[in-house]
Scaffold this motif. Structure first.
Motif, short mmCIF file in Angstrom:
data_model
loop_
_atom_site.label_atom_id
_atom_site.label_comp_id
_atom_site.label_asym_id
_atom_site.label_seq_id
_atom_site.Cartn_x
_atom_site.Cartn_y
_atom_site.Cartn_z
N LEU A 1 -11.05 -22.16 37.16
CA LEU A 1 -10.01 -21.13 37.49
C LEU A 1 -8.72 -21.94 37.08
O LEU A 1 -7.73 -20.98 36.41
N ALA A 2 -8.45 -22.91 37.52
CA ALA A 2 -7.05 -23.75 37.30
C ALA A 2 -6.83 -23.92 35.90
O ALA A 2 -5.72 -23.69 35.52
N LEU A 3 -7.73 -24.38 35.20
CA LEU A 3 -7.55 -24.87 33.57
C LEU A 3 -7.48 -23.49 32.94
O LEU A 3 -6.52 -23.47 32.07
N LEU A 4 -8.23 -22.51 33.33
CA LEU A 4 -7.93 -21.13 32.52
C LEU A 4 -6.54 -20.55 32.98
O LEU A 4 -5.84 -20.04 31.97
N ALA A 5 -5.93 -20.72 34.12
CA ALA A 5 -4.75 -20.34 34.56
C ALA A 5 -3.55 -20.98 33.68
O ALA A 5 -2.73 -20.60 33.00
N TYR A 6 -3.78 -22.25 33.61
CA TYR A 6 -2.88 -23.17 32.95
C TYR A 6 -2.81 -22.94 31.47
O TYR A 6 -1.85 -22.77 30.84
N PHE A 7 -4.08 -22.66 31.00
CA PHE A 7 -4.04 -22.27 29.41
C PHE A 7 -3.43 -20.97 29.12
O PHE A 7 -2.65 -20.83 28.18
N CYS A 8 -3.64 -19.91 29.99
CA CYS A 8 -2.99 -18.51 29.79
C CYS A 8 -1.64 -18.67 30.14
O CYS A 8 -0.95 -17.87 29.07
N PHE A 9 -1.12 -19.61 31.07
CA PHE A 9 0.27 -19.42 31.24
C PHE A 9 1.19 -20.04 30.00
O PHE A 9 2.32 -19.23 29.74
N PHE A 10 0.80 -21.01 29.53
CA PHE A 10 1.75 -21.49 28.34
C PHE A 10 1.28 -20.68 27.05
O PHE A 10 2.33 -20.56 26.44
N ASN A 11 0.32 -20.18 26.88
CA ASN A 11 0.14 -19.11 25.57
C ASN A 11 0.77 -17.81 25.97
O ASN A 11 1.45 -17.54 24.96
N LEU A 12 0.83 -17.48 27.04
CA LEU A 12 1.30 -16.00 27.11
C LEU A 12 3.08 -16.20 27.13
O LEU A 12 3.75 -15.68 26.98
N GLN A 13 3.55 -17.52 27.59
CA GLN A 13 4.95 -17.99 27.58
C GLN A 13 5.26 -17.77 26.12
O GLN A 13 6.35 -17.07 25.80
N GLY B 1 11.34 -7.82 19.16
CA GLY B 1 11.44 -6.31 19.43
C GLY B 1 10.37 -5.80 20.27
O GLY B 1 10.34 -4.41 20.22
N VAL B 2 9.29 -6.58 20.20
CA VAL B 2 8.03 -5.58 20.74
C VAL B 2 8.38 -5.34 22.28
O VAL B 2 7.87 -4.08 22.46
N THR B 3 8.80 -5.86 23.08
CA THR B 3 9.06 -5.77 24.56
C THR B 3 10.38 -5.42 24.64
O THR B 3 11.38 -5.87 24.16
N PRO B 4 10.97 -4.26 25.53
CA PRO B 4 12.30 -4.16 25.42
C PRO B 4 12.87 -5.28 26.46
O PRO B 4 12.64 -5.93 27.12
N LEU B 5 14.39 -5.06 26.25
CA LEU B 5 15.23 -6.12 27.06
C LEU B 5 15.07 -6.00 28.53
O LEU B 5 15.03 -7.22 29.07
N TRP B 6 14.74 -4.86 28.83
CA TRP B 6 14.96 -4.82 30.59
C TRP B 6 13.36 -5.41 31.01
O TRP B 6 13.57 -5.97 32.20
N ILE B 7 12.58 -5.74 30.29
CA ILE B 7 11.21 -6.24 30.68
C ILE B 7 11.63 -7.66 30.52
O ILE B 7 11.14 -8.50 31.55
N GLY B 8 12.19 -8.16 29.46
CA GLY B 8 12.37 -9.55 29.18
C GLY B 8 11.17 -10.31 28.91
O GLY B 8 10.15 -9.70 28.35
N SER B 9 11.19 -11.93 29.03
CA SER B 9 10.12 -12.54 28.67
C SER B 9 9.34 -13.30 29.85
O SER B 9 8.67 -14.39 29.55
N LEU B 10 9.68 -13.09 30.91
CA LEU B 10 9.23 -13.74 32.14
C LEU B 10 8.25 -13.12 32.78
O LEU B 10 7.85 -13.51 33.99
N TRP B 11 7.67 -11.99 32.11
CA TRP B 11 6.77 -11.07 32.90
C TRP B 11 5.57 -11.83 32.93
O TRP B 11 4.64 -11.79 34.03
N TYR B 12 5.06 -12.91 32.22
CA TYR B 12 3.83 -13.21 31.95
C TYR B 12 3.40 -14.42 33.45
O TYR B 12 2.58 -14.31 33.94
N GLN B 13 4.54 -14.80 34.07
CA GLN B 13 4.45 -15.68 35.20
C GLN B 13 4.00 -14.76 36.50
O GLN B 13 3.04 -15.22 37.24
#
Length: 199
Positions: A127-139, A149-161
């Motif tokens: 689970l830790a390896l999967l979370a680490y892999f998904c974390f930086f790919n989602l970043q 422009g896929v996500t609006p500015l009010w959401i930003g890019s930090l939602w993946y954390q």
């Protein structure tokens, strides 16, 4: 300048000129000023002579145009804050994501290392390896979505954390201490005490 690509051969002479690259095609654009052009084959007596003020010569490039990296990484943070553009916003949140990732990964590590003596560490390690892999790919995905422009500015890019935090804790919820304690409380059957009346 001697050009043998066409027939007849062209010889261009000028007093000066300038050179620049076409950013789209990568071709060399040579602009000559105040000169003469001679069209004719060497050894032949017939030549066509022309005079010009400006003469543009395009030399096609065999290599694709070079793409230079974005200069936003070199901008100071104050300049990124002063210009609320999508690209600058993505670069700004990319800088914030690095220290925030340390806090997020530290919070993730706490429940992943809590193992009872009866449990094996294999499941939580996967689970830790999967979370680490998904974390930086989602970043990378979140930053790309914000910049394009896929996500609006009010959401930003930090939602993946927050998504990774919530998903890991949700998967570990059945093994949490508080849930086990709540199950024990609900599983207890209250003892009924009877009273006898004697006469």
């Amino acid at each position: 300048m001697l050009d043998r690509r066409s027939a007849p051969t062209q010889l261009v002479m000028s007093a000066g000129g300038s050179h620049r690259l076409d950013p789209v095609t990568g071709d060399h654009l040579v602009t000559l000023k105040q000169g003469q052009r001679f069209d004719g084959n060497p050894g032949a007596g017939a030549f066509l002579i022309g005079h010009f003020e400006d003469y543009l010569l395009r030399i096609r490039s065999d290599t694709p145009p070079q793409r230079f990296p974005s200069k936003r990484a070199a901008l100071p943070t104050a300049a990124l804050l002063a210009t609320p553009e999508r690209g600058n916003r993505a670069e700004l949140e990319h800088r914030i994501a690095a220290p925030l990732a340390i806090i997020t990964l530290s919070i993730l590590a706490i429940p992943l290392v809590e193992i009872s003596p009866r449990q094996t560490a294999t499941g939580r390690l996967l689970l830790a390896l999967l979370a680490y892999f998904c974390f930086f790919n989602l970043q990378r995905l979140a930053e790309s979505w914000l910049e394009t422009g896929v996500t609006p500015l009010w959401i930003g890019s930090l939602w993946y954390q927050f998504v990774i935090l919530g998903a890991v804790h949700l998967l570990l919820l059945p093994e949490s201490f508080w849930l086990k304690r709540a199950r024990q409380q609900f599983a207890r059957v209250p003892e009924s005490r009877g009273c006898t009346i004697t006469s």
